[in-house]
Design a protein around this motif. Structure first.
Motif, PDB file in Angstrom:
ATOM      1  N   ALA A  18       0.958  -1.301  -0.027  1.00 50.37           N
ATOM      2  CA  ALA A  18       0.003   0.193   0.033  1.00 50.37           C
ATOM      3  C   ALA A  18       0.760   1.140   0.098  1.00 50.37           C
ATOM      4  O   ALA A  18       0.577   2.223  -0.719  1.00 50.37           O
ATOM      5  N   SER A  19       2.081   1.292   0.789  1.00 54.94           N
ATOM      6  CA  SER A  19       2.784   2.651   0.859  1.00 54.94           C
ATOM      7  C   SER A  19       3.525   2.645  -0.504  1.00 54.94           C
ATOM      8  O   SER A  19       3.880   3.610  -1.092  1.00 54.94           O
ATOM      9  N   VAL A  20       3.962   1.457  -1.080  1.00 56.35           N
ATOM     10  CA  VAL A  20       4.739   1.526  -2.636  1.00 56.35           C
ATOM     11  C   VAL A  20       3.600   2.109  -3.521  1.00 56.35           C
ATOM     12  O   VAL A  20       4.123   2.832  -4.589  1.00 56.35           O
ATOM     13  N   LEU A  21       2.256   1.602  -3.494  1.00 53.65           N
ATOM     14  CA  LEU A  21       1.375   2.206  -4.268  1.00 53.65           C
ATOM     15  C   LEU A  21       1.207   3.604  -4.407  1.00 53.65           C
ATOM     16  O   LEU A  21       0.995   4.129  -5.305  1.00 53.65           O
ATOM     17  N   GLU A  22       1.484   4.197  -3.157  1.00 56.26           N
ATOM     18  CA  GLU A  22       1.350   5.798  -3.237  1.00 56.26           C
ATOM     19  C   GLU A  22       2.551   6.475  -3.648  1.00 56.26           C
ATOM     20  O   GLU A  22       2.241   7.718  -4.000  1.00 56.26           O
ATOM     21  N   HIS A  23       3.369   5.755  -3.962  1.00 57.04           N
ATOM     22  CA  HIS A  23       4.616   6.285  -4.627  1.00 57.04           C
ATOM     23  C   HIS A  23       4.638   6.082  -6.231  1.00 57.04           C
ATOM     24  O   HIS A  23       5.549   6.457  -6.916  1.00 57.04           O
ATOM     25  N   LEU A  24       3.815   5.165  -6.775  1.00 57.18           N
ATOM     26  CA  LEU A  24       3.834   4.901  -8.178  1.00 57.18           C
ATOM     27  C   LEU A  24       3.406   6.073  -8.963  1.00 57.18           C
ATOM     28  O   LEU A  24       2.284   6.561  -8.838  1.00 57.18           O
ATOM     29  N   VAL A  25       4.112   6.523 -10.020  1.00 52.92           N
ATOM     30  CA  VAL A  25       3.682   7.423 -10.904  1.00 52.92           C
ATOM     31  C   VAL A  25       3.730   7.304 -12.294  1.00 52.92           C
ATOM     32  O   VAL A  25       3.482   7.875 -13.069  1.00 52.92           O
ATOM     33  N   SER A  26       4.050   6.016 -12.660  1.00 54.01           N
ATOM     34  CA  SER A  26       3.924   5.251 -13.721  1.00 54.01           C
ATOM     35  C   SER A  26       3.083   3.963 -13.759  1.00 54.01           C
ATOM     36  O   SER A  26       3.078   3.379 -12.819  1.00 54.01           O
ATOM     37  N   LYS A  27       2.443   3.486 -14.702  1.00 53.74           N
ATOM     38  CA  LYS A  27       1.830   2.440 -14.875  1.00 53.74           C
ATOM     39  C   LYS A  27       2.598   1.217 -15.401  1.00 53.74           C
ATOM     40  O   LYS A  27       2.337  -0.017 -15.325  1.00 53.74           O
ATOM     41  N   THR A  28       3.865   1.374 -15.672  1.00 55.54           N
ATOM     42  CA  THR A  28       4.688   0.300 -16.124  1.00 55.54           C
ATOM     43  C   THR A  28       5.884   0.362 -15.084  1.00 55.54           C
ATOM     44  O   THR A  28       6.424   0.983 -14.699  1.00 55.54           O
ATOM     45  N   ILE A  29       5.802  -1.089 -14.291  1.00 61.14           N
ATOM     46  CA  ILE A  29       6.672  -1.375 -13.271  1.00 61.14           C
ATOM     47  C   ILE A  29       7.524  -2.530 -13.424  1.00 61.14           C
ATOM     48  O   ILE A  29       6.968  -3.510 -14.035  1.00 61.14           O
ATOM     49  N   LEU A  30       8.635  -2.224 -13.508  1.00 65.48           N
ATOM     50  CA  LEU A  30       9.905  -3.533 -13.836  1.00 65.48           C
ATOM     51  C   LEU A  30      10.080  -4.100 -12.349  1.00 65.48           C
ATOM     52  O   LEU A  30      10.226  -3.277 -11.350  1.00 65.48           O
ATOM     53  N   PHE A  31       9.875  -5.537 -12.258  1.00 65.84           N
ATOM     54  CA  PHE A  31      10.107  -6.200 -11.042  1.00 65.84           C
ATOM     55  C   PHE A  31      11.659  -6.943 -11.276  1.00 65.84           C
ATOM     56  O   PHE A  31      11.592  -7.603 -12.060  1.00 65.84           O
ATOM     57  N   ASN A  32      12.545  -6.566 -10.387  1.00 61.73           N
ATOM     58  CA  ASN A  32      13.708  -7.146 -10.266  1.00 61.73           C
ATOM     59  C   ASN A  32      14.213  -8.001  -9.142  1.00 61.73           C
ATOM     60  O   ASN A  32      13.641  -7.404  -8.171  1.00 61.73           O
ATOM     61  N   GLY A  33      14.879  -8.939  -9.268  1.00 56.97           N
ATOM     62  CA  GLY A  33      15.230  -9.868  -8.045  1.00 56.97           C
ATOM     63  C   GLY A  33      15.615 -11.233  -8.448  1.00 56.97           C
ATOM     64  O   GLY A  33      15.123 -11.625  -9.683  1.00 56.97           O
ATOM     65  N   SER A  34      16.279 -11.936  -7.708  1.00 58.37           N
ATOM     66  CA  SER A  34      16.516 -13.255  -7.920  1.00 58.37           C
ATOM     67  C   SER A  34      15.338 -14.034  -7.896  1.00 58.37           C
ATOM     68  O   SER A  34      14.399 -13.990  -7.430  1.00 58.37           O
ATOM     69  N   MET A  35      15.560 -15.408  -8.638  1.00 58.00           N
ATOM     70  CA  MET A  35      14.685 -16.217  -8.542  1.00 58.00           C
ATOM     71  C   MET A  35      14.301 -16.498  -6.987  1.00 58.00           C
ATOM     72  O   MET A  35      14.862 -16.813  -6.157  1.00 58.00           O
ATOM     73  N   GLY A  36      13.039 -16.579  -6.515  1.00 58.54           N
ATOM     74  CA  GLY A  36      12.358 -16.720  -5.258  1.00 58.54           C
ATOM     75  C   GLY A  36      12.401 -15.624  -4.360  1.00 58.54           C
ATOM     76  O   GLY A  36      12.144 -15.827  -3.220  1.00 58.54           O
ATOM     77  N   ALA A  37      12.864 -14.318  -4.653  1.00 59.50           N
ATOM     78  CA  ALA A  37      12.962 -13.228  -4.048  1.00 59.50           C
ATOM     79  C   ALA A  37      11.665 -12.737  -3.490  1.00 59.50           C
ATOM     80  O   ALA A  37      11.615 -12.123  -2.446  1.00 59.50           O
ATOM     81  N   GLY A  38      10.623 -12.901  -4.100  1.00 59.78           N
ATOM     82  CA  GLY A  38       9.321 -12.643  -3.814  1.00 59.78           C
ATOM     83  C   GLY A  38       8.501 -11.587  -4.672  1.00 59.78           C
ATOM     84  O   GLY A  38       7.836 -10.872  -4.297  1.00 59.78           O
TER      85      GLY A  38
END
Length: 151
Positions: A18-38
Motif C-alpha cells: 500500500a505504501s509503495v502504491l502511493e509512490h507509483l507515478v507510472s503504470k509500467t513497473i519493472l520487477f527485479n530480483g533473484s529467483m524466489g526473492a518474492g
C-alpha cells in the motif's frame, strides 16, 4: 532518479505494498530480483492494495496474466522464458505496451530494448528471517512538474 527504500517482514507485505502504491507515478513497473526473492508475492500484495479480487500467480509458462482492478486492468508478465525480442513480438507485446493499462514486468532485462522510458523499477532482495529489502526507483526525468513536486 530517485530511490525509495523499504525493509519489511513478509507478515507486513500488505502495508508495504500500500505504501509503495502511493509512490507509483507510472503504470509500467519493472520487477527485479533473484529467483524466489518474492516478486510475484509482492505483485499479489500490490493487487490487493489496488482492490483486485484476483490472485497473482507466476506467468512463467503463459508469459502474461491479466488481472482486473476497479476501472482498469493489470498485465503481469514473466519474461524469464523469453529468449529473444522476436518471441515478445510474436505474442503481441506491442499491443500491451501501447495500451493505457498497468504493466508489471518480471525479468524485464529479457526485453530491455522494448521497455517504455517512463517506467519505475522495484528491486526485491531476500534477507534472512522472512524479511525483504525493496528499492523503488523513479525515473524523475519523465515526470510532470506537479508529480515531481509530490515526491
Amino acid at each position: 532518479m530517485k530511490t525509495i527504500e523499504f525493509t519489511y517482514h513478509l507478515k507486513d507485505i500488505e502495508a508495504t505494498a500500500a505504501s509503495v502504491l502511493e509512490h507509483l507515478v507510472s503504470k509500467t513497473i519493472l520487477f527485479n530480483g533473484s529467483m524466489g526473492a518474492g516478486k510475484t508475492t509482492f505483485i499479489n500484495a500490490l493487487l490487493n492494495a489496488m482492490q483486485s479480487d484476483d490472485t497473482a500467480t507466476s506467468p512463467t509458462f503463459s508469459i502474461v496474466n491479466e488481472y482486473n482492478i476497479p476501472n482498469d486492468k493489470v498485465y503481469h508478465f514473466d519474461f524469464y522464458r523469453i529468449e529473444s525480442i522476436d518471441e515478445a513480438y510474436n505474442f503481441g507485446i506491442e499491443d500491451y505496451l501501447n495500451n493505457n493499462h498497468w504493466l508489471f514486468m518480471e525479468w524485464p532485462e529479457r526485453i530491455e530494448d522494448l521497455i517504455p522510458e517512463n517506467h519505475q523499477a522495484i528491486t526485491i532482495t531476500d534477507l534472512e528471517d522472512n524479511k525483504r529489502s525493496l528499492k523503488l526507483t523513479i525515473n524523475t526525468k519523465h515526470l510532470t512538474k506537479n508529480t515531481a513536486m509530490k515526491l
